[in-house]
Design an enzyme around this catalytic site. Structure first.
Site, PDB file in Angstrom:
ATOM      1  N   GLU A 254       0.846  -1.192   0.000  1.00  0.00           N
ATOM      2  CA  GLU A 254       0.000   0.000   0.000  1.00  0.00           C
ATOM      3  C   GLU A 254       0.881   1.241   0.000  1.00  0.00           C
ATOM      4  OE1 GLU A 254      -2.642   0.368   3.357  1.00  0.00           O
ATOM      5  OE2 GLU A 254      -3.379   2.327   2.702  1.00  0.00           O
TER       6      GLU A 254
ATOM      7  N   ASP B 288     -11.659   0.093   2.601  1.00  0.00           N
ATOM      8  CA  ASP B 288     -10.693   0.396   3.661  1.00  0.00           C
ATOM      9  C   ASP B 288     -11.437   0.619   4.987  1.00  0.00           C
ATOM     10  OD1 ASP B 288      -8.274   0.934   4.785  1.00  0.00           O
ATOM     11  OD2 ASP B 288      -7.837   2.702   3.575  1.00  0.00           O
TER      12      ASP B 288
ATOM     13  N   GLU C 291      -8.040   1.920  -2.776  1.00  0.00           N
ATOM     14  CA  GLU C 291      -8.674   1.738  -1.467  1.00  0.00           C
ATOM     15  C   GLU C 291      -9.612   2.908  -1.187  1.00  0.00           C
ATOM     16  OE1 GLU C 291      -5.964   0.892   1.731  1.00  0.00           O
ATOM     17  OE2 GLU C 291      -5.059  -0.805   0.667  1.00  0.00           O
TER      18      GLU C 291
ATOM     19  N   ASN D  45      -4.558   4.876  -1.899  1.00  0.00           N
ATOM     20  CA  ASN D  45      -5.739   5.399  -1.209  1.00  0.00           C
ATOM     21  C   ASN D  45      -6.416   6.482  -2.035  1.00  0.00           C
ATOM     22  OD1 ASN D  45      -5.750   4.163   1.635  1.00  0.00           O
ATOM     23  ND2 ASN D  45      -3.616   4.770   1.333  1.00  0.00           N
TER      24      ASN D  45
ATOM     25  N   GLU E 298      -5.495  -5.137   8.898  1.00  0.00           N
ATOM     26  CA  GLU E 298      -4.583  -3.998   9.036  1.00  0.00           C
ATOM     27  C   GLU E 298      -4.110  -3.872  10.475  1.00  0.00           C
ATOM     28  OE1 GLU E 298      -5.641  -0.279   6.437  1.00  0.00           O
ATOM     29  OE2 GLU E 298      -6.979  -0.489   8.119  1.00  0.00           O
TER      30      GLU E 298
END
Ligand code: C2E
Ligand code: CA
Ligand code: CA
Length: 402
Positions: A178, A298, A268, A236, A355
């Protein structure tokens, strides 16, 4: 002594020492106070860590083999850190005092100094008496940044991309990473995303920023992907982007320029972003999927969205929020929720990622609950491009990339 698991808002400590035993002693002592500890054996590792993580305490050995620990003070200041420092050193008291004065001159806070061998009781006393943390408040209280400064930063490539690995929990193989951004500003030091992303959103800069981040990270990613075609890159998206009907077109353009296939890209988005304007989000997300890009939910579990509306959208991945992951060992509800999410993901054919995996016991529990992929400080903090390349050589999760 029993070890208290750190709570969701637990303090974080970094111990920088080239002796593994010393790192262990400090981590154990911190653990008894519910403070989560990371270790760094070299200055390079420590710098990497302080750029990625907002530590509350840094316990620093002044006699690192490769460097004197003083260099880290500059990095802490550049990172805008408000960590409190504890100096450890076998040198005499005057050296430690001089280091403490230097830190103070740099605007850093010092809790105290300790000699070697380390007296655990003295360390505990210092940790118990830590001054109140200011970091959490800092983002909101920090003076407004001039949007023109951010606009210039985007043009001047001051926005940098860090990469945090996603690994299989069972055999620790890298499956993707990520992108987490930082702003390296000559004027402001290192600025974290929770400070400049909202600013970019408010000042109409978010599209330019997102385009730059996509272009920059895809370019760095391409060679890794050539070695390992199954790796994915996750970026993101701001909620605002999910209301912009030109987004699919922009994403296709960046992808075409980078030479990375759409199936390697994961975007995300948070639940809240989808629900804010469901119709627009559904439109944009469907068009992205048709183009072959993957979508990830997310922070799953933190919104109050209708599960049905959410799961009707063409997601390929679901990221269970850190709050469930970090509490799963001591909150009896958390494993039940994780188990339910595991079966939901399985039914719907979604890849599930946990996460905020910080410890081995948490990774083990997640594996038992049926979660396949994890991301968190246990495997790696967000790493610079160079840091990731370095780790690709050194650690188990990366062996397969060679
Ligand atoms: P996020 O997408 O939920 O990212 C995860 C955050 O958790 C990151 O914080 C990461 O550094 C941190 N983290 C990772 N592993 C652990 C762990 O084991 N324990 C703990 N306590 N934390 C962990 P970071 O890098 O400060 O980013 C904060 C948020 O800023 C991100 O949350 C994301 O929403 C946003 N952000 C970051 N980069 C971008 C970007 O390029 N674009 C947009 N739109 N938002 C971004
Ligand atoms: Ca994310
Ligand atoms: Ca998240």
């Amino acid at each position: 002594m029993t070890q208290e698991p750190p709570g969701p808002s637990a303090a974080r400590l970094l111990v920088v020492d080239d002796e593994a035993v010393q790192r262990l002693i400090v981590a154990r002592a911190a653990g008894t106070l519910g403070i989560a500890a990371d270790g760094a054996a070299t200055l390079a590792e420590a710098v990497e860590r302080v750029q990625a993580v907002a530590y509350d305490v840094v316990v620093l050995d002044l006699g690192l083999r490769d460097h004197d620990g003083i260099e880290l003070l500059r990095s802490l200041r550049e990172a805008g850190s408000d960590a409190v420092l504890v100096f450890v050193s076998g040198f005499d008291e005057r050296v430690r005092q001089a280091a403490a004065r230097l830190a103070a001159a740099l605007g850093l806070r010092v809790a105290g100094t300790l000699g070697k061998p380390l007296l655990v009781d003295r360390l505990l006393a210092l940790l118990r008496a830590l001054p109140e943390r200011t970091g959490a408040k800092r983002a909101e209280e920090a003076p407004d940044i001039d949007p023109a400064l951010l606009a210039a930063a985007i043009e001047n490539d001051e926005i940098i991309c860090l990469f945090q690995p996603k690994v299989t929990l069972q055999d620790r193989r890298l499956v993707g990473m990520e992108v987490l951004t930082r702003w390296r500003s000559p004027a402001l030091g290192l600025v974290r995303p929770d400070r400049f992303i909202p600013l970019a959103e408010r000042s109409g800069l978010i599209d330019r920023l997102t385009d730059r981040i996509m272009a920059q990270s895809l370019e760095l990613f391409r060679p890794w992907r050539q070695q390992r075609p199954e790796l994915t890159l996750a970026i993101n998206l701001s909620p605002i982007s999910l209301t912009d009907l030109t987004l699919p077109e922009r994403v296709s353009t960046v992808l075409a320029d980078s030479g990375v296939p759409p199936s390697a890209l994961v975007l995300e988005v948070t639940e809240g972003a989808v629900m804010a304007d469901y119709v627009a989000a559904a439109d944009i997300m469907t068009r992205l999927r048709i183009r072959g890009v993957k979508l990830s939910i997310d922070d799953f579990g933190t919104g109050h969205s209708s599960l049905l509306s959410l799961l009707r959208l063409p997601f390929s991945e679901l990221k269970i929020d850190q709050s469930f992951v970090r509490t799963c060992l001591h909150d009896p509800e958390a494993p039940k929720i994780i188990r339910a999410v595991v079966s939901l993901a399985r039914e719907l054919g979604l890849q599930l990622v946990a996460e905020g995996v910080e410890t081995e016991p948490v990774a083990e529990l997640l594996t038992r609950l049926g979660c396949a992929i994890g991301q968190g400080y246990l495997f790696a903090p967000p790493l610079s491009h160079a840091g990731l390349v370095e780790r690709l050589r050194a650690t188990v999760w990366a062996e397969a990339v060679r």
